[in-house]
Each structure stands twice: as C-alpha cells, then as structure tokens.
Design an enzyme around this catalytic site. Structure first.
Site: not given
Ligand code: SIN
Length: 295
Positions: A116, A118, A271, A286
């Site tokens: 995805h 974000d 990602h 995050r």
């Molecule tokens: C995310 O998708 O923001 C998290 C990625 C992760 O936990 O590696």
C-alpha cells in the site's frame, strides 16, 4: 530553538548520503536528528528523499517530540483514524506494534500487511511517512518498498494503454478485517471513524508534484476497482498491475537496525510489512506527512 531555525544560527553537520544498491534507497550516516538541522542540511536531506525515495537515517536516539518536529518540516502531519493506537500525548504518532499488554494491543499490529501507499484512501494521501524503530524482533520484521516510478516506466505497452487516463477507487475498509499475520489486531470502526475514511477516487497513474515523474498509484491494500470497467475486467487489470509493481527489480527490502529512522515517499513507492513471529516484540513509531491531491 525552533526546528526550522535559519542556517545562519545552526552549525552544519558532517553527514554522508550513500545510495543503496538497487531500485531505491539511500542511507544517511553521521547525521544526528536530536540536534537542530540547518536549512542547507535540510535541503540535502529533502533532495535525497526525492532522488532515492527511501532514506534510512541510522542510529537516531530521538524522542517522539523530535520525530514530530523533524517530520513537520516536510508538511502538515496526518492523524491516523485508529485513535486507539496513537501515542499518549502525541496523536501525531501512530504506534505500529504487535505487543499485547494487559490483553490489549498497544499498537497497530498488522500495519502494512498488504502492499500500500499510506493514506491513499484519503482525498489528500500522504507525501511520506517516517518510521522510527523502538523495539525490533531478533528475526523477521523487515519492510519492503517497491518503486512505482520504475513500475510505470517498465509497464508493458498494452497495460499502459489500458490504464492511461483511468481512475481507481481506494478504500480503507476494503481489506480492513483480513488478517495475514497471526492474531486479530483491528478494532471495530465507530461510525465517526467510518465517516473519516469514505471511499475516494484517484488517477491510476499520478505525476509526482516535486520530481515531475509519473508513478503507478494502485495497491492491493487499498485500491478496490478501476472506475468505469466491469468488475471482472477491473479485477484482472489490477491483479496484473500489482504483480508488475512488485517484480524483484523494483524492490528494496529494509532490514531494521536499532534506532533506524526510515523516511519514504508515498508518492513514489508502495510498501509492505513482512511480519515477524508473533512471540517476538516489534514496536515502531510512525509519523505521516500530508501530501497533495494526486493528479
Ligand atoms: C506501515 O505500513 O506503515 C508499517 C510498515 C511496517 O511495520 O514495517
């Protein structure tokens, strides 16, 4: 001192930007984000982010306040809809974690379980996200990034023709309750939360507002359909785009080191969190920076 104090009053830091081998990524070594960053150093970091799409700041002993202040230099911060997992006193930080305390998840345990970008489910999706390692598992827990500029550049002609000028719907709730990792991490969304994540439509191919490059902007996590196509045709086309996006040549796999701060460009990349054994603790903070409406 304010995070954006002028170059004149803040000493430059000696740091190196080392491109990683492969589709994306650079490592920034020797920079200390617990110290003020002057405008010239900030401009170098900004340039590296645009050129490499993922920058890895090694060994950052920074507080949540410092992460927030540094993130704010790139834009307005977005507050995640899952209020349950925001850091107490710092709603700008989403806790990404599989840790359970007193029978409760302390964070979003399966964030990133599907590829995805974000907040692509918002009218103003994210410019970029910063993830700061707090606790890392001894095994697994990697994050993978796929270069969506390269995916567009190498897209076979027939697929290019099929998607050019098209739009796609994105929805936070589409795969909300599907679990890939062990455990059920997701709280039921309240009506207020659901109202914040109503479906949106974005172009399938977007132009990056800062580097001018085109990028594919669909992902298995949040894209639900191509607007104007019959359901089966839309599903088939999306499946082909997803498979093409994550070809090995497009990928950087980040293996976390203690105190890494990773900053990626959601306009250039998708990602995926690879997951880790559920008995091992993983916790990251995050921050998510708001971007422009895709065009
Ligand atoms: C995310 O998708 O923001 C998290 C990625 C992760 O936990 O590696």
């Amino acid at each position: 001192m304010s995070a954006s104090a002028s170059a004149a009053s803040i000493a430059a830091q000696a740091f190196e930007i080392r491109p990683l081998n492969g589709a994306v990524g650079a490592e920034i070594v020797g920079l200390d984000l617990s110290r003020p960053v002057n405008d010239q150093d900030f401009a170098r970091i900004h340039r590296a982010h645009l050129d490499h799409h993922v920058v890895v700041f090694r060994d950052q002993r920074i507080s949540p306040e410092q992460q927030i202040a540094f993130s704010r230099r790139f834009g307005v911060l977005q507050i995640h809809v899952l209020k349950q997992f925001l850091l107490a006193g710092h709603p700008e930080i989403l806790i990404v974690s599989n840790i359970i305390e007193n029978g409760q998840s302390i964070g979003l345990g399966d964030a990133g379980k599907f590829w995805h970008s974000d907040l692509s489910y918002k009218e103003l999706p994210s410019l970029g996200s910063m993830l700061h390692a707090q606790e890392l598992p001894a095994e697994g827990g990697d994050t993978l990034f796929a270069n969506m500029h390269q995916a567009w550049d190498n897209l076979p002609e027939a697929l290019r023709k099929a998607v050019e000028g098209r739009s796609a719907a994105h929805s936070y709730t589409a795969r909300y309750s599907e679990t890939k990792f062990e455990g059920n991490w997701r709280p039921t969304l309240t009506p207020e939360q659901l109202a914040q994540v109503a479906e949106v439509v974005h172009p399938v191919v977007r132009t990056h507002p800062e580097n001018g490059r085109k990028a594919l902007f669909v992902s298995e996590g949040f894209t639900t359909r191509i607007v104007g196509l019959p359901e089966d045709e839309s599903a088939q086309l999306l499946a082909e785009l997803y498979a093409h996006s994550v070809l090995p040549d497009n990928i950087y796999r980040h293996q976390w080191q203690p105190h890494d701060l990773v900053f990626w460009d959601n306009r250039s990349l998708i990602h995926l969190a690879a997951g880790c054994p559920s008995h091992l603790r993983r916790k990251l903070y995050r921050t998510t920076i708001q971007g422009d409406a895709p065009y």
